[in-house]
Design an enzyme around this catalytic site. Structure first.
Site, PDB file in Angstrom:
ATOM      1  N   LYS A   1      -6.603  -2.355  21.005  1.00  0.00           N
ATOM      2  CA  LYS A   1      -6.889  -1.968  19.734  1.00  0.00           C
ATOM      3  C   LYS A   1      -7.602  -3.213  19.035  1.00  0.00           C
ATOM      4  CE  LYS A   1      -3.529   0.589  18.795  1.00  0.00           C
ATOM      5  NZ  LYS A   1      -3.055   1.922  17.929  1.00  0.00           N
TER       6      LYS A   1
ATOM      7  N   GLN B   1      14.548  17.124   6.080  1.00  0.00           N
ATOM      8  CA  GLN B   1      12.880  16.410   6.086  1.00  0.00           C
ATOM      9  C   GLN B   1      13.040  15.333   7.116  1.00  0.00           C
ATOM     10  OE1 GLN B   1      11.329  14.048   2.609  1.00  0.00           O
ATOM     11  NE2 GLN B   1       9.996  16.346   3.299  1.00  0.00           N
TER      12      GLN B   1
ATOM     13  N   ARG C   1      -5.565   7.496  16.298  1.00  0.00           N
ATOM     14  CA  ARG C   1      -5.409   9.053  17.486  1.00  0.00           C
ATOM     15  C   ARG C   1      -5.251   9.788  17.177  1.00  0.00           C
ATOM     16  NH1 ARG C   1      -2.118   9.772  23.028  1.00  0.00           N
ATOM     17  NH2 ARG C   1      -0.951  10.627  21.296  1.00  0.00           N
TER      18      ARG C   1
ATOM     19  N   ALA D   1      -6.943   5.162  20.480  1.00  0.00           N
ATOM     20  CA  ALA D   1      -7.341   5.044  19.027  1.00  0.00           C
ATOM     21  C   ALA D   1      -8.351   3.670  19.468  1.00  0.00           C
ATOM     22  CB  ALA D   1      -6.679   4.436  18.329  1.00  0.00           C
TER      23      ALA D   1
ATOM     24  N   GLU E   1       0.993   5.504   1.196  1.00  0.00           N
ATOM     25  CA  GLU E   1       0.356   7.205   1.598  1.00  0.00           C
ATOM     26  C   GLU E   1       0.764   7.608   1.321  1.00  0.00           C
ATOM     27  OE1 GLU E   1       0.318   6.119   6.206  1.00  0.00           O
ATOM     28  OE2 GLU E   1       1.148   7.859   6.431  1.00  0.00           O
TER      29      GLU E   1
ATOM     30  N   THR F   1      -4.088  10.476   4.694  1.00  0.00           N
ATOM     31  CA  THR F   1      -4.081  10.708   5.872  1.00  0.00           C
ATOM     32  C   THR F   1      -5.034  11.692   5.907  1.00  0.00           C
ATOM     33  OG1 THR F   1      -2.405  12.089   5.744  1.00  0.00           O
ATOM     34  CG2 THR F   1      -1.558  10.656   6.417  1.00  0.00           C
TER      35      THR F   1
ATOM     36  N   ASP G   1      -2.227  13.032  17.049  1.00  0.00           N
ATOM     37  CA  ASP G   1      -1.544  14.164  17.909  1.00  0.00           C
ATOM     38  C   ASP G   1      -2.286  15.914  17.575  1.00  0.00           C
ATOM     39  OD1 ASP G   1       0.251  12.667  18.946  1.00  0.00           O
ATOM     40  OD2 ASP G   1       0.882  12.431  16.762  1.00  0.00           O
TER      41      ASP G   1
ATOM     42  N   HIS H   1       4.326  -1.505   3.190  1.00  0.00           N
ATOM     43  CA  HIS H   1       3.593   0.158   3.055  1.00  0.00           C
ATOM     44  C   HIS H   1       4.145   0.837   3.170  1.00  0.00           C
ATOM     45  CE1 HIS H   1      -0.059   2.907   3.745  1.00  0.00           C
ATOM     46  NE2 HIS H   1       0.246   3.607   5.403  1.00  0.00           N
TER      47      HIS H   1
ATOM     48  N   TYR I   1       3.966   0.693  17.015  1.00  0.00           N
ATOM     49  CA  TYR I   1       5.152   1.303  17.283  1.00  0.00           C
ATOM     50  C   TYR I   1       6.322   0.135  18.226  1.00  0.00           C
ATOM     51  CZ  TYR I   1       1.962   5.050  16.842  1.00  0.00           C
ATOM     52  OH  TYR I   1       1.042   5.769  16.132  1.00  0.00           O
TER      53      TYR I   1
ATOM     54  N   SER J   1       0.700  -1.467  -0.249  1.00  0.00           N
ATOM     55  CA  SER J   1       0.016  -0.568  -0.157  1.00  0.00           C
ATOM     56  C   SER J   1       1.038   1.360   0.387  1.00  0.00           C
ATOM     57  CB  SER J   1      -1.084   0.339   0.994  1.00  0.00           C
ATOM     58  OG  SER J   1      -0.061  -0.242   2.352  1.00  0.00           O
TER      59      SER J   1
ATOM     60  N   PHE K   1      11.378  14.767  10.812  1.00  0.00           N
ATOM     61  CA  PHE K   1      10.095  13.840  10.749  1.00  0.00           C
ATOM     62  C   PHE K   1      10.388  13.034  11.917  1.00  0.00           C
ATOM     63  CE2 PHE K   1       8.219  14.066   6.593  1.00  0.00           C
ATOM     64  CZ  PHE K   1       7.721  14.841   6.286  1.00  0.00           C
TER      65      PHE K   1
HETATM   66  C1  LIG Z   1       0.675   4.296  10.423  1.00  0.00           C
HETATM   67  C2  LIG Z   1       0.185   5.349  10.600  1.00  0.00           C
HETATM   68  C3  LIG Z   1      -0.592   6.259  10.069  1.00  0.00           C
HETATM   69  C4  LIG Z   1      -0.699   7.566  11.185  1.00  0.00           C
HETATM   70  N1  LIG Z   1      -1.626   8.561  10.804  1.00  0.00           N
HETATM   71  C5  LIG Z   1      -1.741   9.773  10.913  1.00  0.00           C
HETATM   72  C6  LIG Z   1      -3.094  10.787   9.508  1.00  0.00           C
HETATM   73  O1  LIG Z   1      -3.544  10.372   9.573  1.00  0.00           O
HETATM   74  N2  LIG Z   1      -3.580  11.693  11.108  1.00  0.00           N
HETATM   75  C7  LIG Z   1      -2.565  11.940  12.035  1.00  0.00           C
HETATM   76  O2  LIG Z   1      -3.064  12.781  12.369  1.00  0.00           O
HETATM   77  N3  LIG Z   1      -2.042  10.823  12.820  1.00  0.00           N
HETATM   78  C8  LIG Z   1      -1.436   9.738  11.643  1.00  0.00           C
HETATM   79  N4  LIG Z   1      -0.139   8.821  12.762  1.00  0.00           N
HETATM   80  C9  LIG Z   1       0.238   8.936  13.964  1.00  0.00           C
HETATM   81  C10 LIG Z   1      -0.957   8.685  15.062  1.00  0.00           C
HETATM   82  O3  LIG Z   1      -1.995   9.402  15.002  1.00  0.00           O
HETATM   83  C11 LIG Z   1       0.655   9.269  16.340  1.00  0.00           C
HETATM   84  O4  LIG Z   1       1.589   8.124  16.543  1.00  0.00           O
HETATM   85  C12 LIG Z   1      -0.514   9.173  17.696  1.00  0.00           C
HETATM   86  O5  LIG Z   1       0.759  10.118  18.864  1.00  0.00           O
HETATM   87  C13 LIG Z   1      -0.556   7.921  18.322  1.00  0.00           C
HETATM   88  O6  LIG Z   1      -2.135   7.617  17.012  1.00  0.00           O
HETATM   89  P1  LIG Z   1      -2.169   5.972  17.337  1.00  0.00           P
HETATM   90  O7  LIG Z   1      -3.507   5.989  16.513  1.00  0.00           O
HETATM   91  O8  LIG Z   1      -1.382   5.299  17.752  1.00  0.00           O
HETATM   92  O9  LIG Z   1      -2.589   6.028  19.662  1.00  0.00           O
HETATM   93  P2  LIG Z   1      -2.722   5.290  20.546  1.00  0.00           P
HETATM   94  O10 LIG Z   1      -3.308   3.066  20.254  1.00  0.00           O
HETATM   95  O11 LIG Z   1      -4.560   5.725  21.163  1.00  0.00           O
HETATM   96  O12 LIG Z   1      -2.064   4.978  21.037  1.00  0.00           O
HETATM   97  C14 LIG Z   1      -1.451   6.110  21.804  1.00  0.00           C
HETATM   98  C15 LIG Z   1      -0.405   6.158  22.856  1.00  0.00           C
HETATM   99  O13 LIG Z   1      -1.201   5.941  24.285  1.00  0.00           O
HETATM  100  C16 LIG Z   1      -1.118   4.557  24.964  1.00  0.00           C
HETATM  101  N5  LIG Z   1      -2.842   4.339  25.120  1.00  0.00           N
HETATM  102  C17 LIG Z   1      -3.804   3.607  24.626  1.00  0.00           C
HETATM  103  N6  LIG Z   1      -4.680   3.694  24.934  1.00  0.00           N
HETATM  104  C18 LIG Z   1      -4.417   3.799  26.251  1.00  0.00           C
HETATM  105  C19 LIG Z   1      -5.238   3.877  27.795  1.00  0.00           C
HETATM  106  N7  LIG Z   1      -6.635   3.385  27.287  1.00  0.00           N
HETATM  107  N8  LIG Z   1      -4.489   4.444  28.740  1.00  0.00           N
HETATM  108  C20 LIG Z   1      -3.414   4.633  28.951  1.00  0.00           C
HETATM  109  N9  LIG Z   1      -2.133   4.962  27.730  1.00  0.00           N
HETATM  110  C21 LIG Z   1      -3.124   4.223  26.660  1.00  0.00           C
HETATM  111  C22 LIG Z   1      -0.349   4.557  23.457  1.00  0.00           C
HETATM  112  O14 LIG Z   1       0.108   3.752  24.032  1.00  0.00           O
HETATM  113  C23 LIG Z   1       0.273   5.011  23.001  1.00  0.00           C
HETATM  114  O15 LIG Z   1       1.304   5.563  23.964  1.00  0.00           O
HETATM  115  C24 LIG Z   1      -0.356   8.223  11.655  1.00  0.00           C
HETATM  116  C25 LIG Z   1       0.912   6.371  12.401  1.00  0.00           C
HETATM  117  C26 LIG Z   1       1.057   5.816  11.511  1.00  0.00           C
HETATM  118  C27 LIG Z   1       1.828   4.690  12.408  1.00  0.00           C
END
Ligand SMILES: Cc1cc2nc3c(=O)[nH]c(=O)nc-3n(C[C@H](O)[C@H](O)[C@H](O)COP(=O)(O)OP(=O)(O)OC[C@H]3O[C@@H](n4cnc5c(N)ncnc54)[C@H](O)[C@@H]3O)c2cc1C
Length: 292
Positions: free
Chosen positions: A158, A205, A99, A116, A10, A41, A101, A259, A138, A8, A209
């Site tokens: 998740k 860059q 989730r 998430a 992105e 994204t 940032d 990916h 991660y 895939s 990142f």
């Molecule tokens: C493939 C990929 C695509 C991405 N695309 C985007 C995008 O389109 N837009 C964007 O804004 N960002 C994107 N990101 C970045 C991502 O949003 C960030 O890395 C963000 O900080 C974490 O997202 P997550 O979905 O992994 O979060 P989560 O899975 O919610 O985890 C976030 C943090 O919270 C912790 N956590 C989770 N659940 C709990 C709980 N119940 N209690 C306490 N702690 C908890 C986890 O250990 C982690 O440290 C992408 C990242 C990747 C790897």
């Protein structure tokens, strides 16, 4: 060699009409190798909402599988429901649930979801099995995680909430990926974990990142990239060697696909693809050429 690998590409949503035209050209070039899907994204807090929707619909209208990212931080349940409904009516069958940032300095309203896993659970409750749900993971541990163990448990939560597969943050150290996959398997979780691949084309860059997302650039790679100064051709050649070797080892190791974080550019991804000897399968998606 397995024929059911997932490949895939992105994109991020373009900000200008020129960017949109450029992305169309990039997509057309990348589509020639028949990836399984293109993902787009989504800026945290919905900042790129319309751009993401437009880019996704354009990819879909071109007859390609499109997977919108949806990040839930700062977004209400009603806004998520409207997005899911729109994508569902369009015929989109895959999403990447995140989730997100909150950008530093932004007020960032809390929204209805904290993690998430809550978004994934909501997608399953509200749309059952309509969407194939991808989530992020991660191998080097999420930078905000309290500990590697908790991060692993949070990832597994998740999946238990309904994710079908995962895409990793990019990494350059194969052992981190192997260790992470082993730990996930030992925890009894068998979802495909597709490595996220960041081609190396521009050192400053990449460094920016990597600082922002916590991905490590190994010292030996940094030192070599620094030594090239402004020699773009040397950076490009070295980047292709390093990333192609990583992909080769990942696939030989049994990774379920790749990916590519394309950064809306076709050249580096296609060059890696060609070096890997990947080619189209008979049905959808590519396969590895015999003898490659
Ligand atoms: C493939 C990929 C695509 C991405 N695309 C985007 C995008 O389109 N837009 C964007 O804004 N960002 C994107 N990101 C970045 C991502 O949003 C960030 O890395 C963000 O900080 C974490 O997202 P997550 O979905 O992994 O979060 P989560 O899975 O919610 O985890 C976030 C943090 O919270 C912790 N956590 C989770 N659940 C709990 C709980 N119940 N209690 C306490 N702690 C908890 C986890 O250990 C982690 O440290 C992408 C990242 C990747 C790897």
């Amino acid at each position: 060699m397995k024929n059911d690998l997932s490949f895939s590409f992105e994109f991020f949503p373009p900000k200008t009409p020129e960017g949109a035209q450029k992305l169309r050209d990039v997509r057309t070039r990348l589509a020639t190798v028949q990836p399984n899907f293109f993902s787009v994204t989504f800026g945290a807090g919905g900042s790129t909402r319309d751009g993401t929707i437009n880019a996704v619909k354009e990819i879909f209208a071109a007859g390609l599988e499109a997977a919108p990212h949806i990040s839930c931080i700062g977004i209400t349940k009603a806004q998520i429901a409207a997005l899911l409904d729109d994508y569902r009516r369009t015929g989109i069958r895959r999403i990447v649930a995140l989730r997100g940032d909150v950008p530093s300095g932004a007020a960032g309203g809390a929204g209805d979801f904290r993690y998430a896993s809550e978004l994934v659970a909501h997608v399953r409750e509200s749309t059952a099995d309509w969407f194939h749900v991808e989530v992020a993971c991660y191998p080097e541990v999420h930078p905000q995680a309290r500990s590697p163990q908790e991060d692993l448990q949070n990832f597994i939560a998740k999946v238990r909430a309904g994710a079908d597969s995962a895409i990793t943050q990019y990494f350059y150290n194969l052992d981190d990926y192997r260790r992470f996959v082993d730990e996930v398997r030992r925890a009894g979780c068998d979802v495909p974990i597709v490595p996220g691949i960041m081609p190396i084309t521009n050192y400053s860059q990449l460094a920016r990142f990597s600082d922002a997302c916590g991905a490590e650039i190994p010292r030996w790679i940094r030192r070599r990239l620094e030594s090239f100064h402004d020699d773009r051709e040397a950076i490009r050649e070295f980047g292709l060697d390093v990333v192609t070797a990583l992909c080769e080892r990942l696939l030989a190791d049994g990774a379920p696909g790749l990916h590519f974080y394309t950064m809306n550019q076709a050249e580096a991804t296609l060059a890696i693809w060609q070096r890997l000897g990947l080619q189209r399968g008979p049905a959808a998606g590519p396969r590895i050429a015999a003898g490659a």
